[in-house]
Enzyme design. Structure first.
Site, mmCIF file in Angstrom:
data_model
loop_
_atom_site.group_PDB
_atom_site.id
_atom_site.type_symbol
_atom_site.label_atom_id
_atom_site.label_comp_id
_atom_site.label_asym_id
_atom_site.label_seq_id
_atom_site.Cartn_x
_atom_site.Cartn_y
_atom_site.Cartn_z
ATOM 1 N N SER A 218 -26.614 -66.410 -3.192
ATOM 2 C CA SER A 218 -25.468 -66.027 -4.153
ATOM 3 C C SER A 218 -24.988 -67.408 -4.875
ATOM 4 C CB SER A 218 -24.161 -65.582 -3.507
ATOM 5 O OG SER A 218 -23.253 -64.979 -4.346
ATOM 6 N N ASP A 314 -27.528 -55.926 -9.161
ATOM 7 C CA ASP A 314 -26.729 -56.962 -8.205
ATOM 8 C C ASP A 314 -25.242 -56.323 -7.921
ATOM 9 O OD1 ASP A 314 -24.717 -59.320 -7.644
ATOM 10 O OD2 ASP A 314 -26.896 -60.131 -7.082
ATOM 11 N N HIS A 381 -27.077 -57.344 -2.483
ATOM 12 C CA HIS A 381 -26.636 -58.895 -2.722
ATOM 13 C C HIS A 381 -27.067 -59.872 -1.619
ATOM 14 C CE1 HIS A 381 -24.662 -62.094 -5.293
ATOM 15 N NE2 HIS A 381 -23.890 -62.250 -4.093
#
Length: 437
Positions: A218, A314, A381
Site C-alpha cells: 500500500s 484495488d 488490497h
C-alpha cells in the site's frame, strides 16, 4: 470546496472502522469477510489501509485460539535517529522489526516498508500523531511475520530464511517528507526516517548482502517504488538487488463525479510535507511534484528491476479515491463498496475502465525484461502480507501459479513473470474483500 476535498481523507478515513474478520485470517477458502460498524467515528480510524493491516498483525491470543502460531518479532527503536532529525510526526524515534536470516539466506535481505495511508493537512496529521501511524509510542512491541515475512518454507518458499525486516511507518508521506510545522509540533521527516533505518540495517550486515529485495504494501508499496533506485544504489554490482511493490499502483484517475480526489489529496501530502525534492529526479525533470507521487509516472524510468503485484480492482482505490462520499453524494456506490457482486452494470463498466487505465499505464514498464507483473482481477488490497493470499493451498492463482512462486521465479530469474488476469468476474481464485454491516 477544494479544501473540503483535500480533507476527505480525514473526514472519510474510510468507513471500515472496527473490523472483525470472520474466522482466522489465515484460513479463508473464499472471499474475506469483514463485519463493520458503520457508526464508527472518524477518530476511531485513520484509513482503510491502516485498519485492514491491523488485522494482519494477529494478536497472540487470536493465534492461540486459531491454532496458528506465526513468528512474532520484537520492535527495535533507532536510538540515534533523533540526532539525524529522523523522527515520527510527534518527534518520537522510528523503529523496525528484524528477524535474522540463517543458512543459505544468511546474507540475503528483505526490507519491507509498512503501509498505512497518508496525512494531507494539519488536521489529519495532528490526529495521526496520536496513533501508531504517527508516533512510536503506539507501536506494537511485537508483530506477527506472515506472508512474505514468514520464517516457514511451507509459507514463504523463497524468502523464509532471509534477514527479514519491517520498517514501521510513522510519517504519513510514504517515507518522502522533509519539513516541519512548529506551530502544531509536527515533524515531517519520512525521508530521514528512511535514511536512518537503512543506515542502521547496513551497519547490521546488509552492506554485505549477496541478495536484497525492497518491498512494501500500500503506502509502503508506493514507497518501495519511490525509493527503489535509491535502494539499488546502496549496493555493489556483485549484489543482486530488486524491488517489489504490493498494492502500490495508486492511479491518477477521475472519481465517479469527474473530480480528482486522489490527486487533490496527494497534492496536500506533497506540499505540506515538503516531499517534492525527495521524489525521483527522473520524474521531477519533466513533471510537477504531485504527478511524481503517482507511480505510473515513475515506474518506466526505474533502473532497478521492479515487480508489481496489484489487484486490478484495488479495494482501497475503489472506496477511497474512485467513489468516496465526497464524490458519491447520493451513496449509490455503498453497496458496491461492500461487495463486488452488488455493483450495477454501469458501475462495473466504470471499474473496467479503471482496470484498463491501470493496464495502459504499465505497458511500457512491462516491456522491460527485468520487470515482473502479477495483476489479478480481484477486489483486494495488499496480498503479500496475508498468508492466505501469499502462499496457501487456496491462494489466488494466475496461470496456476500463486503469488509467492511468481515473485520467487522473477527474483531468481527462473522464468519471466508477466501475468495479467482476464477481466472480472472470470477469476475464481480471488480472495475478494467483502464487507458486512
Amino acid at each position: 470546496m477544494k479544501h473540503n476535498i483535500l480533507n476527505w481523507f480525514f473526514i472519510f478515513c474510510i468507513f471500515i472502522g472496527n473490523q472483525h474478520v470472520n474466522s482466522h485470517e489465515f484460513g479463508f477458502k473464499d472471499d474475506v469477510v469483514f463485519h463493520t460498524n458503520m457508526s464508527t467515528t472518524m477518530l476511531d480510524m485513520l484509513s482503510f489501509v491502516e485498519n485492514y493491516n491491523t488485522n494482519n498483525n494477529v494478536s497472540y491470543q487470536d493465534s492461540l485460539a486459531s491454532g496458528y502460531r506465526p513468528l512474532y518479532v520484537g520492535l527495535t527503536l533507532i536510538s540515534g535517529a533523533a540526532s539525524k532529525g529522523a523522527v515520527c510526526l510527534d518527534g518520537t524515534v522510528p523503529g523496525y522489526h528484524l528477524s535474522r536470516g540463517w543458512g543459505s539466506g544468511a546474507n540475503s535481505w528483505l526490507v519491507h516498508l509498512e503501509g498505512g495511508g497518508w496525512c494531507n493537512s494539519i488536521r489529519t496529521c495532528v490526529y495521526r500523531k496520536t496513533t501508531k501511524r504517527g508516533s512510536s509510542n503506539y507501536f506494537e512491541k511485537q508483530l506477527a511475520f506472515t506472508g512474505i515475512l514468514s520464517n516457514r518454507p511451507q509459507e514463504n518458499p523463497d524468502f523464509f530464511n532471509w534477514n527479514r525486516v519491517k520498517i514501521r511507518y510513522c510519517d504519513g508521506a510514504s517515507f518522502t517528507g522533509d519539513s516541519e510545522d512548529k506551530a502544531h509540533n509536527l515533524q515531517f521527516r519520512g525521508q530521514k526516517i528512511w535514511l536512518a533505518a537503512i543506515d542502521e540495517l547496513m551497519g547490521k550486515g546488509m552492506r554485505y548482502a549477496k541478495q536484497a529485495l525492497l518491498s512494501g504494501c500500500s503506502a509502503g508499496g508506493l514507497a518501495s517504488i519511490l525509493h527503489c533506485d535509491e535502494f539499488g544504489r546502496l549496493f555493489s554490482r556483485n549484489t543482486k538487488v530488486k524491488c517489489f511493490a504490493d498494492a502500490g499502483m495508486f492511479m491518477d484517475a477521475r472519481d465517479v463525479s469527474g473530480g480528482h480526489t486522489l490527486r487533490d489529496m496527494y497534492h496536500g501530502v506533497v506540499t505540506l510535507q515538503g516531499a517534492g525534492k525527495n521524489l525521483p529526479r527522473s520524474c521531477r525533470n519533466h513533471l510537477d511534484p504531485t504527478s511524481c507521487f503517482f507511480p505510473q509516472n515513475v515506474i518506466t524510468s526505474l533502473r532497478t528491476p521492479m515487480f508489481l503485484l496489484n489487484a486490478a480492482y484495488d479495494s482501497w482505490q475503489i472506496i477511497a479515491s474512485l467513489a468516496p462520499p465526497s464524490a458519491d453524494r447520493r451513496g449509490t456506490w455503498k453497496a458496491c463498496h461492500k461487495n463486488p457482486a452488488n455493483c450495477s452494470p454501469s458501475q462495473m463498466n466504470f471499474l473496467q475502465a479503471f482496470r484498463n487505465q491501470m493496464l495502459n499505464s504499465i505497458k511500457r514498464f512491462s516491456m522491460s525484461k527485468q520487470n515482473g507483473l502479477f495483476i489479478n482481477s480481484c477486489f483486494a488490497h495488499c496480498q503479500s502480507e496475508r498468508q492466505d493470499t501469499w502462499f496457501a493451498d487456496n491462494s489466488p492463482l494466475l496461470g496456476n501459479k500463486p503469488i509467492a512462486l511468481a515473485v520467487g521465479d522473477w527474483f531468481y530469474d527462473r522464468s519471466a513473470v508477466k501475468k495479467i488476469d482476464c477481466p472480472y468476474p472470470c477469476d475464481k481464485t480471488c480472495h475478494n474483500l467483502v464487507f458486512r454491516g
